[in-house]
Structures are given as structure tokens and as C-alpha cells.
Design an enzyme around this catalytic site. Structure first.
Site, PDB file in Angstrom:
ATOM      1  N   LYS A  24       0.835  -1.218   0.000  1.00 26.57           N
ATOM      2  CA  LYS A  24       0.000   0.000   0.000  1.00 26.57           C
ATOM      3  C   LYS A  24       0.865   1.261   0.000  1.00 26.57           C
ATOM      4  CE  LYS A  24      -1.780   1.639   4.032  1.00 26.57           C
ATOM      5  NZ  LYS A  24      -1.585   3.062   4.329  1.00 26.57           N
ATOM      6  N   ASN A  25       1.838   1.317   0.910  1.00 24.35           N
ATOM      7  CA  ASN A  25       2.591   2.561   1.056  1.00 24.35           C
ATOM      8  C   ASN A  25       3.532   2.826  -0.114  1.00 24.35           C
ATOM      9  OD1 ASN A  25       1.237   3.115   3.373  1.00 24.35           O
ATOM     10  ND2 ASN A  25       2.887   2.546   4.773  1.00 24.35           N
ATOM     11  N   CYS A  42      -4.254  12.730  12.405  1.00 24.56           N
ATOM     12  CA  CYS A  42      -5.135  11.583  12.288  1.00 24.56           C
ATOM     13  C   CYS A  42      -5.140  10.871  13.624  1.00 24.56           C
ATOM     14  CB  CYS A  42      -4.705  10.674  11.140  1.00 24.56           C
ATOM     15  SG  CYS A  42      -3.179   9.832  11.495  1.00 24.56           S
ATOM     16  N   ARG A  87       1.075  14.501  13.047  1.00 29.43           N
ATOM     17  CA  ARG A  87       1.650  14.315  11.719  1.00 29.43           C
ATOM     18  C   ARG A  87       1.957  15.617  10.967  1.00 29.43           C
ATOM     19  NH1 ARG A  87      -0.701   8.643   9.569  1.00 29.43           N
ATOM     20  NH2 ARG A  87       1.368   8.603   8.676  1.00 29.43           N
ATOM     21  N   ASP A 145       4.068   0.213  12.310  1.00 30.80           N
ATOM     22  CA  ASP A 145       2.838  -0.345  11.734  1.00 30.80           C
ATOM     23  C   ASP A 145       2.563  -1.773  12.224  1.00 30.80           C
ATOM     24  OD1 ASP A 145       2.426   1.996  10.429  1.00 30.80           O
ATOM     25  OD2 ASP A 145       2.656   1.214   8.405  1.00 30.80           O
ATOM     26  N   ARG A 201      -8.881   0.431   4.234  1.00 35.06           N
ATOM     27  CA  ARG A 201      -7.857   1.331   3.687  1.00 35.06           C
ATOM     28  C   ARG A 201      -6.593   0.558   3.341  1.00 35.06           C
ATOM     29  NH1 ARG A 201      -5.752   4.743   7.667  1.00 35.06           N
ATOM     30  NH2 ARG A 201      -4.302   5.037   5.975  1.00 35.06           N
TER      31      ARG A 201
HETATM   32  C1  UD1 Z   1       4.669   6.542   6.602  1.00 33.01           C
HETATM   33  C2  UD1 Z   1       3.650   5.454   6.348  1.00 33.01           C
HETATM   34  C3  UD1 Z   1       3.011   4.985   7.660  1.00 33.01           C
HETATM   35  C4  UD1 Z   1       4.103   4.562   8.649  1.00 33.01           C
HETATM   36  C5  UD1 Z   1       5.127   5.675   8.816  1.00 33.01           C
HETATM   37  C6  UD1 Z   1       6.306   5.294   9.690  1.00 33.01           C
HETATM   38  C7  UD1 Z   1       2.826   6.045   4.134  1.00 33.01           C
HETATM   39  C8  UD1 Z   1       1.677   6.478   3.298  1.00 33.01           C
HETATM   40  N1  UD1 Z   1       2.622   5.980   5.437  1.00 33.01           N
HETATM   41  O1  UD1 Z   1       3.969   7.654   7.150  1.00 33.01           O
HETATM   42  O2  UD1 Z   1       2.165   3.874   7.389  1.00 33.01           O
HETATM   43  O3  UD1 Z   1       3.508   4.293   9.906  1.00 33.01           O
HETATM   44  O4  UD1 Z   1       5.652   6.051   7.526  1.00 33.01           O
HETATM   45  O5  UD1 Z   1       6.893   4.127   9.211  1.00 33.01           O
HETATM   46  O6  UD1 Z   1       3.872   5.713   3.618  1.00 33.01           O
HETATM   47  N2  UD1 Z   1       7.229  13.914  11.405  1.00 33.01           N
HETATM   48  C9  UD1 Z   1       7.465  15.209  11.808  1.00 33.01           C
HETATM   49  N3  UD1 Z   1       7.590  16.178  10.852  1.00 33.01           N
HETATM   50  C10 UD1 Z   1       7.519  15.902   9.515  1.00 33.01           C
HETATM   51  C11 UD1 Z   1       7.283  14.571   9.115  1.00 33.01           C
HETATM   52  C12 UD1 Z   1       7.157  13.590  10.080  1.00 33.01           C
HETATM   53  O7  UD1 Z   1       7.527  15.505  13.001  1.00 33.01           O
HETATM   54  O8  UD1 Z   1       7.643  16.829   8.695  1.00 33.01           O
HETATM   55  C13 UD1 Z   1       7.055  12.863  12.442  1.00 33.01           C
HETATM   56  C14 UD1 Z   1       5.642  12.235  12.399  1.00 33.01           C
HETATM   57  O9  UD1 Z   1       4.712  13.055  13.076  1.00 33.01           O
HETATM   58  C15 UD1 Z   1       5.889  10.921  13.081  1.00 33.01           C
HETATM   59  C16 UD1 Z   1       7.303  10.553  12.600  1.00 33.01           C
HETATM   60  O10 UD1 Z   1       7.895  11.769  12.152  1.00 33.01           O
HETATM   61  O11 UD1 Z   1       5.864  11.075  14.468  1.00 33.01           O
HETATM   62  C17 UD1 Z   1       7.323   9.538  11.483  1.00 33.01           C
HETATM   63  O12 UD1 Z   1       6.572  10.046  10.402  1.00 33.01           O
HETATM   64  P1  UD1 Z   1       6.889   9.697   8.876  1.00 33.01           P
HETATM   65  O13 UD1 Z   1       8.080   8.793   8.792  1.00 33.01           O
HETATM   66  O14 UD1 Z   1       6.910  10.968   8.100  1.00 33.01           O
HETATM   67  O15 UD1 Z   1       5.603   8.864   8.483  1.00 33.01           O
HETATM   68  P2  UD1 Z   1       4.673   9.070   7.223  1.00 33.01           P
HETATM   69  O16 UD1 Z   1       5.512   9.276   6.005  1.00 33.01           O
HETATM   70  O17 UD1 Z   1       3.618  10.072   7.529  1.00 33.01           O
END
Ligand code: UD1
Length: 431
Positions: A32-33, A126, A131, A315, A407
Site C-alpha cells: 500500500k505505502n 489523524c 503528523r 505499523d 484502507r
Molecule cells: C509513513 C507510512 C506509515 C508509517 C510511517 C512510519 C505512508 C503512506 N505511510 O507515514 O504507514 O507508519 O511512515 O513508518 O507511507 N514527522 C514530523 N515532521 C515531519 C514529518 C514527520 O515531526 O515533517 C514525524 C511524524 O509526526 C511521526 C514521525 O515523524 O511522528 C514519522 O513520520 P513519517 O516517517 O513521516 O511517516 P509518514 O511518512 O507520515
């Protein structure tokens, strides 16, 4: 998310009768991701592209709607998606679609790189956390874009992005993907340091490389991208979903079954496989991308701390916790990636689990059995954890929250039924 899918899922529940051992083979879908970010990545290309092994999920339909709103022509034939992004008609992503699917924020990097402008609503928080996207925004600015947020929309402009050395404060998966996509069409070289190493990041890089991008190091902490003027058509096969595979491993483990999963890339599941082995399960990869799990009887408690890849995946945290509720002795689970990812705990407790939470730490005392109960999933993986727990519980568990499950899991109950599980989707009692 497709509204009809979501409404149907909202008015349905899953009924699971636990205690039946599973057997046989289960097919693992495409990730999915990966699929979500690759679909957005297709915006980089000025020719049609084909994606294969695309899972059938509500989130994929949601992303398709957003791309269509931007002018991408999309045709779907089973697990094959044909995307024609030749004529982008707008660079404004619509709020009503973006707000339903966080991953749609991925459109910002490719739109900016190819069209010089992108306006994408902030994805918002969410169930599992706030996030934020400041790492994405800071990186885009370092690539020379003017970026500001007005009325909840991120506006990004750059007549031509310029390669830069970027250190990510945290190895965010989404930020790494956004910046890697943007840098493919930038002028000169970009180096992403402290980049996320998740297999989905490497899959995106391989997809971009198949379109002519110049990227090295994806899957490590340092990714180097040499910008090219344009990308060309491709036909690309998405990697198997490691989290879906991990979920079926837990389903096999908690029911003390002997099942085979395929296709799987065991290297993508190193942390999960190591934990399962250490608590008493036997895992055997085969030469045909298969992975077999067998139970050796008793399994014991353990300590888990979620971390960016190659650490234990956030996850899988809730789903592994379902297994630990029935492990002998005590376990400690620490969630470090998202601030609010323990929504499954009260529901597992309702089924008889002994779990105490302090902050981001859950202490689990293994119990001899779980009992079926009505429960509600609060997010995608929390709902999956409840299904896994229900497979081992005594009696019937009724699970609400299927809009989350749909989802991320393609044909979930059909696949489980194929392994012999007693599981049915039925209308909710008061639907
Ligand atoms: C992706 C995955 C999600 C998975 C996650 C971590 C997708 C669509 N989703 O989410 O299923 O659980 O990776 O493996 O690929 N953060 C910040 N600032 C930012 C960006 C992130 O503080 O600008 C924080 C987030 O709030 C979170 C952590 O970093 O606490 C990890 O987030 P991130 O690795 O960005 O996850 P996603 O890409 O949103």
C-alpha cells in the site's frame, strides 16, 4: 477514500469465531505505502506509465481520485493501473479529497518539480498523531522553492528547483519521498542525509530510476539524486506489502498454525522475523519468495521498541501486541514513532488482555486466553490487531471500524477464510 466503500464499511462489522488453527498458503498483495507514493510519483512523468501489483484498497481509490482531479487519466484492470499524466490541468489539489487521505500530500513534490507550482492543503492529523510536514517544507525550501502556508494550504513555487545538501532532522518516510521526487527534476545534485531507509523509499527510487531518474543510495541513510530534465514512460511492479505479510505472520503465530505466505521479501521483515524467532516461532524462507511460519508450542514475552527502518516497524506494533497478550510472562512495548498509537489497548483489554499503559509504554502480562467481545478499531493497524486477537479468542468477536481496515488490507477476510479462519462481514446490527 471512495465514499461508497467507506459507507459500506461503516455499516458493516466483522464477526470472528476464534480458536480455529489456520493452514495453507496466502497471497500477499503489493505494498500500500509503495503504491500510494508511486502513483503520486507518476506525476513527475510527461508520458503514460503502468504500475503492476497495485493492491485493491480504499486508499488507492482515494489517491486515484486526487490524481484525476489534477488531470491524470487513469485506467484500472485488476492490479494494473495505467496512469497518463501527460496533461496536468491544475496544480491545486482539492481539499475535500486531500483531507480524506494523508498520503495525497505526496503530490506536492512532483507537481512542484514538474509544473513549477503546487498548492496542496495541509494533510492534518489523524487518529495516531499530529503528523506535521515541516521536514517536507524545509527541504523544499532548501531546493530553492518559495513555500508558505496560507488558509491551511501549502503553496510552493519554483521556476526550477536546484539541487542541495539536505539533512533531515528525523528520517521521515514521507519527507524523504517528497524530497527525492522533487530532486529528480531539479538542476544539479541533491544529497539527502539521515534519509528514511524503508523498503517503500527504495521502491519509489527504483520506480523513478525506471523512468530515467538518477538516484543512488535509496534504502540507506544517504540518497544522492542527480536531476534530469524529464522522465519517461515505464512499466513497474510494486514490491510485496511487508506489513500485510507481518499481519498474516501474527495470524499464524497467535493460532499456533503452520502457514505459508508468498510473495514476501524476508529482508524487509528482518526485525519482525527476529522477534518472532526469539519468542519461540520457527520461520523458514523458501527459494520462491515464500515464508513459512510454524509454532513450536509455547511462546514467551519480549520487549519491543518501534523505530524507523530497519528497526521494529510502528505499523506492526499493535498487531504484535495482540500476540503478546497470549505470550508467557511479561512484555514491554514502547511506541516511539507516533505519539498516539495505543488505541487498540482498551479494546484488547475488553477481550481479557492484561495491559497497563504509561505514556508511550505498554506493559503486557500474558494471559492464558482471550474472550470474544464487541470491539472497535480506532485506526488501520489497531483494527488489524483486533482481528488477529479475535482469531485466537474464545467465542465470537464483533469488530467495528472496518472503514480503517479497508484502507490497508485487500480481501482481508477472504484471505483469512482461505486459510480456514471463521470470519464473516455482516451488516452492523443497527445499520
Ligand atoms: C509513513 C507510512 C506509515 C508509517 C510511517 C512510519 C505512508 C503512506 N505511510 O507515514 O504507514 O507508519 O511512515 O513508518 O507511507 N514527522 C514530523 N515532521 C515531519 C514529518 C514527520 O515531526 O515533517 C514525524 C511524524 O509526526 C511521526 C514521525 O515523524 O511522528 C514519522 O513520520 P513519517 O516517517 O513521516 O511517516 P509518514 O511518512 O507520515
Amino acid at each position: 477514500m471512495d465514499q461508497s466503500v467507506s459507507t459500506k464499511a461503516n455499516s458493516s462489522i466483522l464477526e470472528v469465531w476464534g480458536g480455529t488453527p489456520l493452514q495453507g498458503k496466502v497471497n500477499i498483495s503489493g505494498a500500500k505505502n509503495s503504491a500510494l507514493v508511486l502513483m503520486a510519483g507518476a506525476l513527475l512523468c510527461s508520458e503514460p506509465c503502468r504500475l503492476r501489483n497495485v493492491p485493491s484498497l480504499a486508499d488507492i481509490q482515494g489517491m486515484a481520485k486526487i490524481l484525476k482531479a489534477l488531470g491524470v487519466k487513469i485506467k484500472q484492470d485488476n492490479d494494473v493501473l495505467e496512469l497518463d499524466p501527460t496533461h496536468i490541468t491544475t496544480t491545486d489539489a482539492p481539499y475535500e479529497l486531500v483531507s480524506k487521505l494523508r498520503a495525497s500530500f505526496f503530490a506536492i513534490g512532483p507537481l512542484l518539480a514538474r509544473m513549477g507550482v503546487a498548492k496542496v492543503p495541509l494533510p492534518g492529523g489523524c487518529a495516531i498523531g499530529a503528523r506535521p510536514v515541516e521536514i517536507h517544507v524545509r527541504g523544499l525550501k532548501q531546493l530553492g522553492a518559495e513555500v508558505y502556508i496560507e488558509h491551511g494550504v501549502v503553496h510552493a513555487y519554483a521556476s526550477k528547483l536546484k539541487g542541495a545538501k539536505i539533512y533531515l532532522d528525523y528520517p521521515s518516510v514521507g519527507a524523504t519521498e517528497t524530497l527525492m521526487m522533487a530532486a529528480t527534476l531539479a538542476e544539479g545534485e541533491t544529497v539527502l542525509d539521515n534519509a528514511a531507509q524503508e523498503p517503500e523509499v527504495a521502491d519509489l527510487a527504483n520506480f523513478c530510476i525506471s523512468m530515467g531518474a538518477k538516484i543512488t543510495g535509496a534504502g540507506t541513510k544517504t540518497i544522492t539524486i542527480s536531476g534530469v530534465p524529464k522522465l519517461h514512460s515505464t512499466d513497474y511492479n510494486i514490491v510485496p506489502d511487508r506489513i500485510e505479510a507481518g499481519t498474516f505472520l501474527m495470524a499464524g503465530a497467535i493460532t499456533h498454525s503452520d502457514i505459508l505466505l508468498s510473495p514476501v521479501v524476508p529482508d524487509h521483515l528482518t526485525a519482525v522475523i527476529a522477534k518472532l524467532r526469539s519468542i519461540g516461532f520457527q520461520l523458514t524462507p523458501d527459494a520462491q519468495q515464500g515464508l513459512r511460519i510454524q509454532s513450536k508450542g509455547v511462546h514467551t514475552g519480549t520487549e519491543i521498541e518501534t523505530l524507523p527502518y530497519p528497526g521494529f516497524p510502528t505499523d506492526m506494533q499493535s498487531i504484535f501486541m495482540a500476540l503478546l497478550t497470549l505470550s508467557e510472562g511479561n512484555s514491554v512495548v514502547t511506541e516511539t514513532v507516533f505519539e498516539n498509537r495505543l488505541g487498540h489497548v482498551p479494546e484488547l483489554v475488553r477481550m481479557g488482555a492484561d495491559i497497563r499503559v504509561k505514556g508511550n509504554i505498554a506493559v503486557i502480562h500474558g494471559v492464558p486466553f482471550l474472550s470474544g467481545a464487541p470491539v472497535t478499531g480506532t485506526d488501520l493497524r489497531a483494527t488489524a490487531a483486533l482481528v488477529v486477537a479475535a482469531l485466537a479468542a474464545k467465542g465470537k468477536t464483533s469488530i467495528e471500524g472496518l472503514q480503517h481496515l479497508d484502507r490497508g488490507y485487500s480481501d482481508f477476510e477472504q484471505k483469512l477464510r482461505g486459510l480456514g479462519a471463521r470470519i464473516e462481514r455482516v451488516p452492523a446490527p443497527n445499520a
